[in-house]
Motif scaffolding. Structure first.
Motif, short mmCIF file in Angstrom:
data_model
loop_
_atom_site.label_atom_id
_atom_site.label_comp_id
_atom_site.label_asym_id
_atom_site.label_seq_id
_atom_site.Cartn_x
_atom_site.Cartn_y
_atom_site.Cartn_z
N ILE A 257 47.29 31.85 35.51
CA ILE A 257 47.16 32.12 36.95
C ILE A 257 46.54 33.50 37.18
N GLU A 258 46.96 34.48 36.40
CA GLU A 258 46.45 35.84 36.60
C GLU A 258 44.96 35.96 36.28
N GLU B 150 48.26 27.84 45.20
CA GLU B 150 48.10 28.90 46.20
C GLU B 150 46.97 29.86 45.82
N VAL B 151 46.88 30.17 44.53
CA VAL B 151 45.88 31.13 44.06
C VAL B 151 44.48 30.52 44.09
N VAL B 152 44.36 29.25 43.73
CA VAL B 152 43.04 28.62 43.64
C VAL B 152 42.54 28.16 45.01
N THR C 24 53.22 32.12 53.32
CA THR C 24 54.37 31.84 52.46
C THR C 24 54.01 31.79 50.98
N THR C 25 52.79 32.18 50.62
CA THR C 25 52.41 32.14 49.20
C THR C 25 53.22 33.15 48.40
N MET C 26 53.24 32.96 47.11
CA MET C 26 53.95 33.91 46.24
C MET C 26 53.39 35.32 46.42
N ALA C 27 52.07 35.43 46.52
CA ALA C 27 51.48 36.75 46.71
C ALA C 27 51.91 37.37 48.02
N ALA C 28 51.99 36.54 49.08
CA ALA C 28 52.37 37.06 50.38
C ALA C 28 53.81 37.54 50.42
#
Length: 475
Positions: free
Chosen positions: A134-135, A172-174, A464-468
């Motif tokens: 993911i990173e 979410e990332v893609v 609501t993403t993990m990053a957010a």
């Protein structure tokens, strides 16, 4: 037209998803320069008489495993793309379960070097989307990929299947990048549990592989992936659809507006559980060849657009790796990139579909889904001259010993076909002519990522993403 062109093809019948018509094609600088009456063609350095033959857009096989790097004894980019050329396939998308796995920009760069030096046809490279990669998503996209591959279930290479939580974060990332995520949609925990019980009970015959992977493993995975894609706005593609039961969650997701597409393969359309008795472990593939009752629904789904694409899951192994007596020790998969077009056009000849349908499934739809249309997937002025010139009245018998792949074993051995590609051109260059590989075309294949233009991304629920949630300051 006074300009001299490189090639004019005369006498053939051009096929599009909507029509077929007799016309000549002029090619210049790798592109289709003109289509029209023979007398309207400009002077050419070379001409080809295609009388009695059909001129199709080269097939785009969005699902191949060329095993390079890591397993060149099974296949490498030269032998795999040579097989593609003999099958009328002008672009392939190669999967990332090589050695090393393509999950870092460094591994991707090395694979680009290998592919560009060996490929006879154009190609796209997938990168793995998993817990550990993911990173690396931005770096992988920067390095040049056609899309991501996410393994919801184990297959060759034993790439770990991410948890549903990691899948959500990966989607979410893609999603904001617009890239499509192709899914091996089988639920790993079901398969692992069933296989362990079958092994413990002493089941080692070929059909036990089917018992370990009932259709519900795919149904659950497709439904779950569709929910995550709907929530995040990610684009997804369901690989190797094998069962009628998968079609409902696929169709329902499409109806809800999820950007979801799907493919099936010749072995799911043409083979059944009865072929395990004939071919034994040779037929072992993931997902498995299923009961005959699944075949007609898959054909129907192609015809009504629920399933979008024909691909092959070309997965080569050595004969000794396919003929072990214990099915659990047999490597999964078999070659298919060279035989897909002959097999499918044989079914066209039998009335299962039309040539126009086949062009839609094999060329236009893949090009549109992966942002390559109209540069690829169509025979129109300005498009790349990626062309398969096919005799649809050629009777022959598939002989594994004579195919280009290094893997000389498949369940197609001895099967009769009534169609055969005679010439294949990639960007106007012959890579296979009169059923002879053009050796000077080795290394002429290019990565298509540079011409890919996906529609604007539409990420959803971005708050609501993990990053957010992890970047918010304490309240």
């Amino acid at each position: 037209m006074s300009d001299t062109v490189d090639l004019v093809i005369n006498g053939g019948t051009i096929v599009s998803p909507d029509s077929r018509y007799s016309a000549s094609i002029a090619i210049k600088d790798g592109l289709i320069h003109a289509i029209g009456a023979p007398e309207a063609m400009p002077p050419a350095r070379q001409t080809l008489d295609a009388s009695g033959l059909y001129i199709l857009p080269g097939a785009i096989d969005v699902h191949v495993h060329f095993r390079d790097p890591g397993y060149p004894q099974k296949e490498d980019f030269a032998s795999g793309t040579a097989a593609a050329a003999f099958g009328g396939v002008t672009t392939v998308f190669d999967m990332p379960n090589t050695l090393p796995t393509i999950d870092t920009p460094e591994a991707l760069a090395d694979k680009h070097t290998i592919a560009s030096s060996k490929a006879y046809v154009d190609y796209g490279l997938y990168a793995v989307l998993g817990e550990d990669s993911i990173e690396h998503v931005p770096g992988l996209i920067e390095g040049g990929i056609i899309g991501f591959k996410l393994y919801m279930g184990n297959t060759f290479g034993r790439i770990p299947s991410p948890t549903t939580g990691a899948m959500l974060e990966a989607f979410e990332v893609v999603a904001p990048t617009g890239k499509r995520i192709s899914l091996h949609a089988e639920t790993n925990s079901i398969m692992e549990r069933r296989e362990s019980r079958l092994r413990a009970s002493g089941r080692t015959e070929a059909i036990a592989h089917l018992d370990a992977r009932p259709a519900v493993v795919a149904v659950e995975a497709v439904a779950r992936a569709a929910i995550l894609a709907e929530w995040t706005g990610a684009r997804i593609h369901v690989l190797h659809i094998s069962s009628a039961a998968e079609l409902r969650p696929l169709a329902e997701a499409k109806a809800r507006g999820v950007d979801i597409t799907g493919e099936t393969c010749p072995h799911y359309l043409l083979l059944s559980e009865h072929d395990y008795e004939t071919f034994g472990g040779v037929i072992r593939v993931n997902p498995p060849v299923r009961e005959a009752t699944n075949r007609q629904p898959l054909w129907d789904a192609l015809m009504d657009g629920t399933v979008d694409v024909i691909a092959t899951d070309h997965a080569p192994h050595a004969p000794e790796e396919k003929t072990r007596p214990d099915i659990w020790t047999v490597d999964c998969g078999f070659p298919g990139v060279e035989t897909q077009m002959p097999l499918m056009l044989t079914e066209v000849n039998r009335g299962r579909a039309t040539l126009e349908d086949y062009v839609r499934w094999s060329a236009e739809n893949p090009a549109k889904i992966w942002g390559l249309y109209p540069r690829k997937g169509t025979l129109t002025v300005g498009s790349d001259a990626d062309i398969a010139i096919v005799d649809i009245n050629r009777e022959w018998t598939i002989d594994d010993a004579k195919i280009q792949s290094r893997s000389k074993i498949s369940p197609w051995q001895g099967r009769k076909a009534t169609a055969l590609p005679i010439h294949t051109l990639v960007r106007g260059r012959f890579v296979m002519k009169d059923r002879v590989l053009q050796e000077d075309a080795r290394g002429s294949g290019r990565s298509v990522h540079a011409i890919q233009q996906m529609p604007p991304a539409t990420p959803r629920n971005t708050d609501t993403t993990m990053a957010a949630i992890t970047s918010r300051s304490e309240r």
